[in-house]
Design a protein around this motif. Structure first.
Motif, PDB file in Angstrom:
ATOM      1  N   THR A 177       8.708   7.694  -1.927  1.00 18.92           N
ATOM      2  CA  THR A 177       7.949   8.453  -0.993  1.00 18.92           C
ATOM      3  C   THR A 177       8.590   9.160   0.184  1.00 18.92           C
ATOM      4  O   THR A 177       9.485   8.716   0.681  1.00 18.92           O
ATOM      5  CB  THR A 177       6.800   7.439  -0.265  1.00 18.92           C
ATOM      6  N   PRO A 178       8.575  10.496   0.240  1.00 21.80           N
ATOM      7  CA  PRO A 178       9.320  11.194   1.021  1.00 21.80           C
ATOM      8  C   PRO A 178       8.614  11.136   2.587  1.00 21.80           C
ATOM      9  O   PRO A 178       7.708  10.845   2.705  1.00 21.80           O
ATOM     10  CB  PRO A 178       8.707  12.626   0.553  1.00 21.80           C
ATOM     11  N   VAL A 179       9.658  10.892   3.436  1.00 18.61           N
ATOM     12  CA  VAL A 179       9.549  10.878   5.000  1.00 18.61           C
ATOM     13  C   VAL A 179       9.646  12.376   5.213  1.00 18.61           C
ATOM     14  O   VAL A 179      10.739  12.943   5.516  1.00 18.61           O
ATOM     15  CB  VAL A 179      10.759  10.145   5.421  1.00 18.61           C
ATOM     16  N   LEU A 180       8.467  12.833   5.963  1.00 20.19           N
ATOM     17  CA  LEU A 180       8.605  14.145   6.181  1.00 20.19           C
ATOM     18  C   LEU A 180       8.892  14.664   7.761  1.00 20.19           C
ATOM     19  O   LEU A 180       9.165  15.930   7.959  1.00 20.19           O
ATOM     20  CB  LEU A 180       7.148  14.637   6.150  1.00 20.19           C
ATOM     21  N   GLY A 181       9.075  13.623   8.745  1.00 27.28           N
ATOM     22  CA  GLY A 181       9.567  13.735   9.833  1.00 27.28           C
ATOM     23  C   GLY A 181       8.702  12.980  10.758  1.00 27.28           C
ATOM     24  O   GLY A 181       8.064  11.975  10.509  1.00 27.28           O
ATOM     25  N   THR A 182       9.190  13.196  12.366  1.00 29.05           N
ATOM     26  CA  THR A 182       8.448  12.255  13.303  1.00 29.05           C
ATOM     27  C   THR A 182       7.628  13.284  14.021  1.00 29.05           C
ATOM     28  O   THR A 182       8.115  14.317  14.784  1.00 29.05           O
ATOM     29  CB  THR A 182       9.826  11.772  14.152  1.00 29.05           C
ATOM     30  N   ILE A 183       6.342  12.910  14.077  1.00 29.29           N
ATOM     31  CA  ILE A 183       5.460  13.878  14.859  1.00 29.29           C
ATOM     32  C   ILE A 183       5.675  13.689  16.576  1.00 29.29           C
ATOM     33  O   ILE A 183       6.001  12.372  17.180  1.00 29.29           O
ATOM     34  CB  ILE A 183       4.006  13.374  14.448  1.00 29.29           C
ATOM     35  N   HIS A 184       5.653  14.539  17.234  1.00 31.87           N
ATOM     36  CA  HIS A 184       6.068  14.612  18.431  1.00 31.87           C
ATOM     37  C   HIS A 184       4.703  14.899  19.277  1.00 31.87           C
ATOM     38  O   HIS A 184       4.014  15.879  19.215  1.00 31.87           O
ATOM     39  CB  HIS A 184       7.081  15.459  19.041  1.00 31.87           C
ATOM     40  N   MET A 224       0.911  -1.081  -0.094  1.00 30.76           N
ATOM     41  CA  MET A 224      -0.080  -0.067   0.101  1.00 30.76           C
ATOM     42  C   MET A 224       0.814   1.328  -0.032  1.00 30.76           C
ATOM     43  O   MET A 224       0.340   2.482  -0.173  1.00 30.76           O
ATOM     44  CB  MET A 224      -0.867  -0.200   1.076  1.00 30.76           C
ATOM     45  N   ILE A 225       2.211   1.156   0.372  1.00 30.89           N
ATOM     46  CA  ILE A 225       2.909   2.405   0.120  1.00 30.89           C
ATOM     47  C   ILE A 225       2.974   3.320  -1.144  1.00 30.89           C
ATOM     48  O   ILE A 225       3.017   4.533  -1.128  1.00 30.89           O
ATOM     49  CB  ILE A 225       4.400   1.975   0.533  1.00 30.89           C
ATOM     50  N   ALA A 226       2.728   2.436  -2.212  1.00 27.80           N
ATOM     51  CA  ALA A 226       2.593   3.116  -3.376  1.00 27.80           C
ATOM     52  C   ALA A 226       1.362   4.042  -3.537  1.00 27.80           C
ATOM     53  O   ALA A 226       1.517   4.926  -4.425  1.00 27.80           O
ATOM     54  CB  ALA A 226       2.250   1.763  -4.581  1.00 27.80           C
ATOM     55  N   CYS A 227       0.439   3.935  -2.724  1.00 29.22           N
ATOM     56  CA  CYS A 227      -0.618   5.076  -2.827  1.00 29.22           C
ATOM     57  C   CYS A 227      -0.286   6.319  -2.152  1.00 29.22           C
ATOM     58  O   CYS A 227      -1.001   7.193  -2.093  1.00 29.22           O
ATOM     59  CB  CYS A 227      -1.867   4.363  -2.013  1.00 29.22           C
ATOM     60  N   ALA A 228       0.691   6.011  -1.114  1.00 31.35           N
ATOM     61  CA  ALA A 228       1.012   7.144  -0.353  1.00 31.35           C
ATOM     62  C   ALA A 228       1.916   8.465  -0.989  1.00 31.35           C
ATOM     63  O   ALA A 228       2.700   8.014  -1.656  1.00 31.35           O
ATOM     64  CB  ALA A 228       1.882   6.841   0.877  1.00 31.35           C
ATOM     65  N   ASP A 229       1.565   9.783  -0.778  1.00 28.68           N
ATOM     66  CA  ASP A 229       2.174  10.686  -1.210  1.00 28.68           C
ATOM     67  C   ASP A 229       3.366  11.050  -0.261  1.00 28.68           C
ATOM     68  O   ASP A 229       4.434  11.744  -0.728  1.00 28.68           O
ATOM     69  CB  ASP A 229       1.223  12.201  -1.544  1.00 28.68           C
ATOM     70  N   ALA A 230       3.089  10.799   0.860  1.00 23.86           N
ATOM     71  CA  ALA A 230       4.343  11.133   1.700  1.00 23.86           C
ATOM     72  C   ALA A 230       3.943  10.325   2.973  1.00 23.86           C
ATOM     73  O   ALA A 230       2.998   9.594   3.266  1.00 23.86           O
ATOM     74  CB  ALA A 230       4.198  12.552   2.392  1.00 23.86           C
ATOM     75  N   VAL A 231       4.882  10.093   3.962  1.00 23.68           N
ATOM     76  CA  VAL A 231       4.820   9.429   5.387  1.00 23.68           C
ATOM     77  C   VAL A 231       5.442  10.227   6.467  1.00 23.68           C
ATOM     78  O   VAL A 231       6.200  11.006   6.240  1.00 23.68           O
ATOM     79  CB  VAL A 231       5.471   7.971   5.312  1.00 23.68           C
ATOM     80  N   ILE A 232       4.635  10.174   7.567  1.00 22.04           N
ATOM     81  CA  ILE A 232       5.480  10.652   8.596  1.00 22.04           C
ATOM     82  C   ILE A 232       5.488   9.468   9.852  1.00 22.04           C
ATOM     83  O   ILE A 232       4.830   8.530   9.815  1.00 22.04           O
ATOM     84  CB  ILE A 232       4.643  11.946   9.409  1.00 22.04           C
TER      85      ILE A 232
END
Length: 381
Positions: free
Chosen positions: A199-206, A174-182
């Motif tokens: 797929t770009p990794v935008l960071g870690t949510i805190h 399913m990663i193919a459907c993602a525009d980005a991940v956090i």
């Protein structure tokens, strides 16, 4: 901007309520709108917390992305990919016998699920190589039932291993459907390169802490004991027993109640005593990661003080905890419970320092999501 958190891919929300709260708080504090929904919305930035074991939900997401290629889908990744002993799964810290089970399941699921990627020659070779060890697994299962006089069905013992593998296989597809991940934990990024491609990794949510709420509610309606929630694994049970032995040996059982487990489904409306402190040991001795979400839940929602048995130094929120180091910790916890203002004074500067980091990281993530979404809309036009 309007955000939606899609939850139809989760059978129940018990396991993701804290993450929904964390994400919603981050979005709303920055002036955006967010809804929790079971419907995919092409006009919103949609966040999906990873759980791709449901074939119907997977098809729904794939079809939605096919019809709305420039919609914004952002995955929130919560589990750790482990490549070990020639197999790959989520949270796999077991030995070679469990690896043989994963290898067999890997081929089975890939051949029986259209929403998973097909098995390769390499997958088949690993499964064949490991196949003799399946007999060892079965023998161990029946021996355990015999020795413990249990009747645990084989499928019950296999459940967690199968579930974690299916979650990994679902994300792989399913990663193919993602525009980005956090990410919910920075260490998730370590082993994700094998499936994430472009797929770009935008960071870690805190998680963001409301210290005023902690000042008002810490220890509110709490008894002096250490509670532990979640699955009580044999490793966690050792800590419960160790603490209770320390309490008995110090002769303080009339002051400090025994450590005990609390059902994870317990709600505030139930008349059950809750502990002033919550213990957060890893599930297994060789578990490699901290749990920021559980620490957040303890401080912000359970209103008790989190206590770690191991500090991983992986997330800044770990500094907002006490560490259990034996009898000395029991004295410390007793003093803080008797004089909670001392604990508040201790937590204040640490929380301020943590929130500076959390605000900066979450600002950056939201900005990255918005930029990613604007670029998709430019492609649409």
């Amino acid at each position: 901007m309007r955000f939606s958190i899609f939850v139809s891919n989760h059978g129940k929300l018990d396991g993701i309520e804290d993450l929904i709260s964390i994400i919603s708080t981050v979005i709303i504090k920055r002036g955006h709108e967010v809804t929790v929904t079971e419907t995919l919305d092409p006009d919103a930035i949609t966040l999906i917390i990873d759980e791709f074991t449901d074939a119907i939900s997977n098809r729904e997401i794939i079809e939605f992305k096919r019809q709305n290629p420039n919609s914004g889908l952002v995955y929130v990744l919560t589990e750790f990919i482990e490549h070990r002993l020639f197999v790959t799964s989520f949270n796999f810290f077991g030995g070679i016998v469990e690896a043989s089970v994963i290898a067999a399941m890997n081929v089975y699921f890939r051949n029986h699920r259209e929403d998973f990627q097909s098995a390769t020659i390499q997958h088949w070779l690993v499964a064949i190589f490991y196949s003799p060890l399946l007999v060892v697994y079965l023998f161990d299962h029946f021996l355990r039932n015999l020795i413990r006089n249990e009747r645990l069905p084989l499928i019950s013992r296999l459940h967690r291993t199968a579930y974690m593998l299916m979650r990994y296989l679902g994300l792989e597809k399913m990663i193919a459907c993602a525009d980005a991940v956090i990410l919910s934990h920075q260490s998730i990024v370590d082993n994700i390169n094998g499936i994430i491609e472009n797929t770009p990794v935008l960071g870690t949510i805190h998680p963001e802490i409301n210290f005023a709420e902690i000042e008002r509610s810490l220890f509110l309606d709490k008894k002096l004991f250490i509670e532990i929630t979640g699955s009580i694994t044999p490793y966690r049970l050792k800590f419960i027993r160790r603490i209770n032995i320390d309490i008995l040996s110090l002769g303080i059982k009339n002051r400090f109640n025994p450590c005990k487990s609390i059902p994870f489904s317990t709600t505030a409306g139930q008349s059950i005593a809750r502990g002033a402190y919550s213990l957060h040991p890893p599930q297994l001795k060789n578990w490699k990661y901290s749990s920021p979400t559980r620490i957040y839940r303890a401080l912000q929602h359970e209103h008790n003080m989190p206590v770690l048995t191991k500090v991983f130094h992986q997330h800044p929120i770990e500094k907002l905890c006490l560490q259990f180091i034996g009898e000395k910790s029991l004295y410390e916890m007793y003093r803080y419970f008797k004089f909670p203002s001392e604990l508040i004074d201790y937590l204040g500067p640490l929380t301020k320092e943590y929130m500076q980091i959390a605000n900066m990281e979450n600002d950056r993530i939201l900005q990255a999501i918005m930029i990613n979404y604007k670029n998709l809309k430019k492609n649409e036009s």
